[in-house]
Design an enzyme around this catalytic site. Structure first.
Site, short mmCIF file in Angstrom:
data_model
loop_
_atom_site.label_atom_id
_atom_site.label_comp_id
_atom_site.label_asym_id
_atom_site.label_seq_id
_atom_site.Cartn_x
_atom_site.Cartn_y
_atom_site.Cartn_z
N LYS A 10 0.85 -1.20 0.00
CA LYS A 10 0.00 0.00 0.00
C LYS A 10 0.88 1.25 0.00
O LYS A 10 1.91 1.28 0.67
CB LYS A 10 -0.91 -0.05 1.24
CG LYS A 10 -1.97 1.02 1.30
CD LYS A 10 -2.90 0.77 2.49
CE LYS A 10 -3.98 1.81 2.64
NZ LYS A 10 -4.92 1.49 3.75
N SER A 34 -9.66 1.38 2.82
CA SER A 34 -8.82 2.17 1.96
C SER A 34 -7.73 1.36 1.27
O SER A 34 -7.10 1.86 0.36
CB SER A 34 -8.19 3.30 2.76
OG SER A 34 -7.34 2.76 3.77
N SER A 82 -9.84 -1.03 7.10
CA SER A 82 -9.30 -0.79 5.76
C SER A 82 -8.55 -1.95 5.11
O SER A 82 -8.19 -1.87 3.94
CB SER A 82 -8.39 0.43 5.78
OG SER A 82 -9.16 1.59 5.86
#
Lengths: 484, 93
Positions: free
Chosen positions: A79, A154, A178
Site C-alpha cells: 500500500k 482504503s 481498511s
C-alpha cells in the site's frame, strides 16, 4: 493455472523443487498487470525493473544452494502509505505526489530481508481515509469482480491486486476496517493484527492509536506466512508490543472441536443485507458441523463504535496531518505572500475533500470548549467498547460476524454522503477501537459478489483466528473462486 | 448546529483556506456527522476512564548512545526549496 494465481506456499514449493524460477513468477505477475491494469488500476507506482533484478538474485541464491525462506521470490504489493526507500510513496495524495522516502518502513526491511519481491505501490483512499478507494487524488481502483463497483477501501488497491492476479501477496493498513472491508469486497483473505503486533515505523500515520499494518492474501496459509515476517517487536516504534511471535503456520491444523465461538447479535441485526446474513448463517453451520460450539452473545455498546471512531480517528488525523506544511517535503503552493499563507495554500491545494473534512472534524473535536463533550467522551466510550470485548472473550475463544454489512457498492454511489459511506465500516470499527485482531475470509457470494466472514480474537490471539479460518477454508472452496 | 463562523474558525486553526462553497458544504456535513456523534451523550460515562491507547505500555526508553544520523543531503532531498543546508521558506520577519 497461471503462476500469478497460485499461492505463495505453492510457489515456494515449486521454487524449491526448481519447477519454476523467481524470474518466471515475477514476469507472470507483470504480464498480468499489463493485461488488466488499465481496467483495474490497482497500482500508483510499479517497480518492474527492480523486481526482476531482485527475482534474479533469488534465482542466483537458489543456484548457489542457499536456503530460500518461505517468501523468497514471492511477489508482494505494498500500500502506498508504507515507506519504501528510493521508491515514491504518495499516500494517494497530491500533497505527497513527489515524496521519495530516504528509508524503508520496518515491514519493508523485513520483506526485503526474507527476499520477497516488491511489485509496486498500490492505490488507496488518500491518507487511508475512505471506504471505497475513490478518494485517491490520482484515480479510482475498480473491483475485479465487477469493474462498475468499488474494491472497498482504503486498501482497495492491495485487495484488488491480489484478487485480479496482479500480485501474490499484499500489505495494507487497517484503521477502521481498511484491510478487512476491501478483502471482503474483493473475495480475498485480509487480516488486521493486534495493535502493536506489527511495527508502524514507516507507515504514514493517519490515526496512530488505531492504525495497524496487515496482510492480504489468497488463502489463510499465505496470510500466516506473511504475518510470520511482519510481526514482532521493533525498537523504532514506541507503540510496538514486546511479545514472542509464534510460528503462525503451526496453528493451521484444522482442529477446532470444542472451540467456543460467539456471534454478537448486534452484528446480525438491522442494516445487514439479508443475502450477506444468509451466508454468515451458512458459515455458522460449517463451524457447528466441525464441532465448534457456536452461541449468540452481545456487545452492547456496538452502536456507539461508529460515532466514537469518527471523533477519535479524525482527532488523531488532524494532529498527524499538521506536518504537511510544504516546508520539508511534498507539494508547496506557489506565490504565497508569507509563511502562514504558504501553509494555508499548500494544505488547501494539496489535500482532497475527505482529508479536509476529517481534519476539520478532528480540529473541531479537539478545540477549546468541545474537547470534553466530543473527544474525551469518545475515549470513555472506547473504554466501554473494549470492556464489551473483554467480557465476551471470558466466555468465547472467538467472535464471528459479517465483515461488511453489504457487498461491493457501485462507484460514485456514496460519494456525496459521507455519513452513508462511514456506515459501510460498522462491522469493523470496534475491533480497531479495542485493539484486537480480526480476519476477513471469503465465505460465499451474494448478488454475484464476494461476501467476507469476520473472525475476531483476543489480543495476540492471531493463532486462534488463523486456526478457525483455516478450518473453514479446508471445508469450503470460496477462496478458490476467481473473478472472470 | 455548525455555522459558517464555526467552520471559518476551525479552518483557521487547521490552516486550511476554504472557498465559500466549501464552507457551506462542510457546515452541513460536519453538522450531520456531529449530530450523529451526539448519540454518545446517551451514555453515562461519569466514572469511566478514557482509553487513549489499548496497550499497557509505560514509557519507552532507549540507551543514549552516539550513532549515525541521516546525511544532510538525504534529509533535504525532498525539500520543495532549500539553500545550503537549510529548508528555504518565505520571509517570516
Amino acid at each position: 493455472m497461471e503462476l500469478n494465481y497460485l499461492t505463495a506456499h505453492q510457489l515456494h514449493d515449486m521454487l524449491v523443487s526448481k519447477e519454476v524460477s523467481a524470474e518466471e513468477i515475477i514476469r507472470a505477475v507483470f504480464d498480468r498487470v499489463e493485461q488488466v491494469e488499465d481496467k483495474i488500476r490497482a497500482y500508483i507506482t510499479l517497480n518492474k525493473e527492480q523486481a526482476v533484478a531482485r527475482a534474479r538474485l533469488v534465482d542466483k541464491a537458489r543456484a548457489g544452494g542457499e536456503y530460500l525462506p518461505p517468501l523468497a521470490g514471492i511477489p508482494v504489493a505494498v500500500k502506498d502509505n508504507i515507506c519504501t526507500n528510493g521508491i515514491r510513496t504518495t499516500c494517494a495524495s497530491k500533497i505527497l505526489y513527489n515524496y521519495i522516502p530516504p528509508y524503508d518502513a520496518t515491514v519493508m526491511e523485513r520483506l526485503n530481508a526474507c527476499r520477497a519481491v516488491l511489485v509496486g505501490k498500490t492505490n488507496m483512499d488518500e491518507f487511508a481515509m475512505g471506504s471505497s478507494c475513490e478518494n485517491s487524488a490520482f484515480f479510482s481502483t475498480c473491483n475485479p469482480w465487477d469493474t462498475g463497483r468499488v474494491p472497498g477501501g482504503s486498501s482497495g488497491g492491495s485487495a484488488a491486486a491480489v484478487a485480479a492476479g496482479e500480485t501474490v501477496l499484499a500489505l495494507g493498513s487497517d484503521t477502521g476496517g481498511s484491510i478487512r472491508q476491501p478483502a471482503s469486497f474483493c473475495g480475498v483473505v485480509g487480516m488486521k493484527p493486534t495493535y502493536g503486533a506489527v511495527s508502524r515505523y514507516g507507515l504514514v500515520a493517519y490515526a496512530s492509536s488505531l492504525d495497524q499494518i496487515g496482510p492480504l492474501a489468497r488463502d489463510v496459509t499465505d496470510c500466516a506466512l506473511l504475518l510470520n515476517v511482519i510481526c514482532g517487536h521493533d525498537p523504532l516504534d514506541s507503540t510496538s508490543a514486546p511479545y514472542n511471535v509464534p510460528d503462525y503456520t503451526s496453528f493451521l491444523n484444522g482442529d477446532i472441536k470444542g472451540m467456543k465461538i460467539g456471534v454478537p447479535r448486534e452484528y446480525m441485526g438491522q442494516g445487514i443485507d439479508a443475502a450477506v446474513k444468509d451466508i454468515i448463517y451458512k458459515a455458522i453451520d460449517v463451524y457447528t458441523g466441525l464441532g465448534a460450539v457456536v452461541e449468540e452473545t452481545t456487545l452492547p455498546h456496538t452502536e456507539y463504535a461508529l460515532p466514537a471512531y469518527y471523533l477519535i480517528a479524525p482527532a488523531e488525523a488532524s494532529s498527524n496531518l499538521a506536518r504537511y506544511d510544504g516546508v520539508r517535503y511534498g507539494y508547496r503552493a506557489k506565490d504565497a505572500a508569507d509563511i502562514v499563507d504558504m501553509f494555508m495554500q499548500t494544505r488547501s491545494e494539496g489535500f482532497g475533500p475527505e482529508v479536509k473534512r476529517r481534519i476539520m472534524l478532528g480540529t473541531y473535536a479537539l478545540s477549546a470548549g468541545y474537547y470534553d463533550a466530543y473527544y474525551n467522551k469518545a475515549l470513555k466510550v472506547r473504554t466501554l467498547i473494549k470492556a464489551d470485548f473483554d467480557r465476551a472473550f471470558e466466555q468465547f475463544d472467538l467472535l464471528l460476524a459479517p465483515t461488511a454489512p453489504v457487498t461491493a457498492f457501485r462507484r460514485g454511489e456514496k460519494l456525496d454522503d459521507p455519513l452513508q459511506m462511514y456506515m459501510v465500516d460498522i462491522c469493523t470499527l470496534a475491533v480497531n477501537l479495542a485493539g484486537i485482531p480480526a480476519i476477513s475470509i471469503p465465505a460465499g457470494m451474494a448478488h454475484n459478489l464476494p461476501v467476507g466472514l469476520q473472525l475476531m480474537g483476543r489480543p495476540f490471539g492471531e493463532g486462534d483466528i488463523l486456526r478457525a479460518a483455516y478450518a473453514f477454508e479446508q471445508n469450503t472452496d470460496h477462496h478458490r473462486k476467481l473473478p472472470q | 448546529m455548525i455555522n459558517i463562523k464555526d467552520v471559518e474558525h476551525v479552518a483557521l486553526l487547521a490552516r486550511l483556506s476554504l472557498s465559500e462553497e466549501e464552507k457551506m458544504v462542510y457546515a452541513r456535513q460536519l453538522g450531520d456527522i456531529l449530530g450523529h456523534a451526539r448519540k454518545l451523550q446517551d451514555l453515562d460515562t461519569d466514572n469511566i476512564p478514557p482509553t487513549a491507547h489499548v496497550l499497557p505500555l509505560q514509557n519507552v526508553f532507549r540507551e543514549d548512545r552516539v550513532g549515525e544520523h541521516m546525511p544532510v543531503d538525504k534529509v533535504l532531498a525532498n525539500a520543495p526549496d532549500r539553500q545550503d543546508n537549510f529548508f528555504k521558506v518565505p520571509k517570516i520577519i
